[in-house]
Design a protein around this motif. Structure first.
Motif: not given
Length: 575
Positions: A122-133, A156-165
């Motif tokens: 939710i933080y990364c893909f909806d709120k766009k608050q990547y640091e919290k995500g 989980t590593k897939l989600n982390l990779t997506w967030a960083y990229f």
């Protein structure tokens, strides 16, 4: 609405909807609530969000009643997941957080992993608050690593990779991508294969490896077209279009961008349709939410009041225990004090008996001394004098100077002198005839010699007389102290000072001898101090001894005076 009515209404609605629940209105046990929560989760995965939400709400009500944090966190997670699927991200976010609060009170690391991962989404893909995500993804990774869940680690590593990229931090995301490429085949999921190819394409695009980037993007689009993951396919076209635009292939870039826009529109329409379909459900559910939240708050209030009451009761019990301990302590002290007083009383009685015994012994000794002196002087000395007179008369009448008679007269005179001296020692003539002060002056003079000098100071008239018994006792006390100086002090000078003060006789005896350590006085032998103290105590007086090594000794005595009741006649005739 009362709790029982809410439960009946929910049960009626569930039965009407074709869902089997408990036949009675009695609160179910933990196993039954767990089964209801599992059924709600099953309905959610099947897309039956209305049924899932109603079941999970009911399960939550019972879980709160059971005060089971694990069940409460599980049902909150299911409720949040339903809203997540319905694109109600704010509601999903709210319930995920409530679920995490209760999950953190349990040892359920699997549940903690799920909730942290969902919050990261939710933080990364909806709120766009990547640091919290990223923070929540990392928390999720900790729990999946702790439970050794390889599939969850990959996910989980897939989600982390997506967030960083997604925010251009490719170097931080690459170690996770490398791990996924290595382990996805064994532990990964077919649903994530499109995203994995897209992420590989993004990384190689960042590294300007166009050949590999193009291969992975095209593979992601191919797999996405064959599957049903419109969201991942949409992202793949979007990222591929950015790659093509970057490399100057504008025609294909615009074509992929158009496909992305088309897919995005479809997804948005589906989301709106889902929201329209569940609008009525949400109204109903919101009503239930308010009622159930009210029940939850009531339970929390009751629980808080119960905790407060338990705390008060605990404090009362502690106070009672402390009071009991205090009274027991007081009783113990009182008991011990009584025993100590009794022991001290016994000691005082024993001490008094001992003192009385000593006093009786001293009085007896002095009485015997007086009797013996009187007997020697009045009887034996008189007989010897009479024998000497008769012998003198015989020699005068018979005019004889026989040697035996001369020797007999000499022996009689010597015996008479010794008995007289002994009598005077037992009871000095001066003491009997002239009183204490003349006797003490004579005593100091007799004890003075070339080795030691006794100085006598008196501020009382020498003719002053006291009670005969008092004078005798004081004389022998002072005589014993002077003897101690002669025997033990190695002094060259001693002073005897006497004065009257408030009907008390004050006596100071001071010498310049070697002194002694008063702390070790009890080990000194031969001083006779105990008898002296006993005599003074018998006279209701006090004695103080001050001495230091090589600095001499001072003995201070103060005794109440016993005055003469009437004039007494001398005990002995003058010699």
């Amino acid at each position: 609405m009362p709790y029982k009515q809410i439960a009946i209404a929910l049960i009626f609605l569930l039965n009407f909807s074709g869902i089997t629940v408990f036949a009675n209105t009695k609160s179910p046990n933990k196993e039954e609530v767990t089964q209801l929560a599992k059924e709600a989760n099953k309905q959610m995965k099947a897309g039956n969000f209305e049924k899932s939400l109603i079941q999970s709400r009911l399960a939550l009500t019972y879980a709160i009643a059971l005060k089971d944090d694990n069940l409460i966190a599980t049902t909150y997670n299911t409720i949040a997941a339903n809203f997540d699927q319905l694109s109600e991200y704010e509601k999903a976010f709210f319930y995920y957080n409530k679920g995490l609060t209760h999950a953190n009170k349990t040892n359920n690391d699997v549940l903690k992993n799920w909730i942290n991962n969902n919050l990261g989404n939710i933080y990364c893909f909806d709120k766009k608050q990547y640091e919290k995500g990223i923070y929540y993804y990392k928390k999720s990774l900790q729990y999946s690593t702790k439970t050794h869940d390889s599939a969850e680690i990959v996910f989980t590593k897939l989600n982390l990779t997506w967030a960083y990229f997604d925010i251009g931090r490719f170097e931080e995301g690459f170690p996770h991508l490398k791990y996924i490429n290595k382990h996805h085949k064994k532990h990964g999921d077919e649903s994530t294969i499109v995203a994995l190819n897209m992420l590989n394409g993004m990384y190689h695009s960042y590294k300007n490896d166009t050949q590999k980037a193009s291969f992975f993007f095209q593979n992601a689009i191919k797999l996405g077209t064959e599957g049903n993951e419109k969201s991942d396919l949409s992202y793949s076209h979007h990222e591929y279009s950015k790659f093509l635009f970057k490399n100057g292939d504008y025609e294909n870039a615009y074509m992929n961008l158009a496909i992305y826009n088309q897919l995005t529109t479809q997804l948005n329409n589906e989301e709106k349709l889902n929201k329209a379909n569940v609008a009525g459900i949400n109204l109903e559910i919101d009503e239930y939410k308010r009622e159930i939240d009210k029940i939850g708050n009531d339970y929390k209030t009751k629980e808080y009041l119960l905790i407060q009451e338990q705390s008060r009761n605990k404090k009362i019990v502690i106070i009672i225990i402390l009071l009991l301990l205090f009274f027991f302590f007081l009783f113990y002290i009182f008991s011990e004090n009584s025993k100590l007083k009794q022991k001290n009383k016994i000691k005082d009685i024993q001490s008094q008996l001992q003192q009385n015994t000593i006093n009786a012994s001293i009085n007896g000794q002095e009485l015997e001394r007086k009797k013996i002196a009187s007997f020697l002087h009045d009887n034996i000395s008189a007989l010897l004098s009479s024998a000497g007179l008769h012998l003198n008369a015989f020699t005068s009448q018979n005019n004889t100077n026989a040697e035996e008679i001369i020797k007999t007269k000499t022996i009689l005179e010597e015996a008479h002198d010794q008995i007289r001296d002994l009598s005077h020692e037992l009871m000095p003539t001066l003491l009997a005839r002239f009183g204490l002060f003349y006797a003490l002056e004579d005593l100091c003079e007799k004890n003075s010699n070339s080795v030691i000098q006794f100085k006598y100071y008196i501020v009382v008239p020498s003719k002053t007389r006291y009670n005969e018994d008092f004078e005798m006792k004081m004389y022998f006390i002072i005589m014993e102290l002077l003897n101690n100086i002669i025997k033990h002090s190695s002094a060259t000078q001693a002073n005897l000072t006497i004065q009257e003060n408030n009907k008390s006789l004050k006596i100071n005896i001071e010498d310049n001898g070697k002194g002694f350590d008063t702390d070790k006085f009890y080990i000194v032998e031969g001083f006779g101090i105990n008898q002296i103290k006993a005599r003074i105590n018998n006279l209701k007086g006090t004695i103080a001894i001050h001495s230091k090594l090589n600095l001499g000794t001072i003995v201070a005595i103060e005794v109440p005076i016993t005055y003469q009741k009437k004039t007494t006649t001398p005990v002995f005739p003058s010699q």
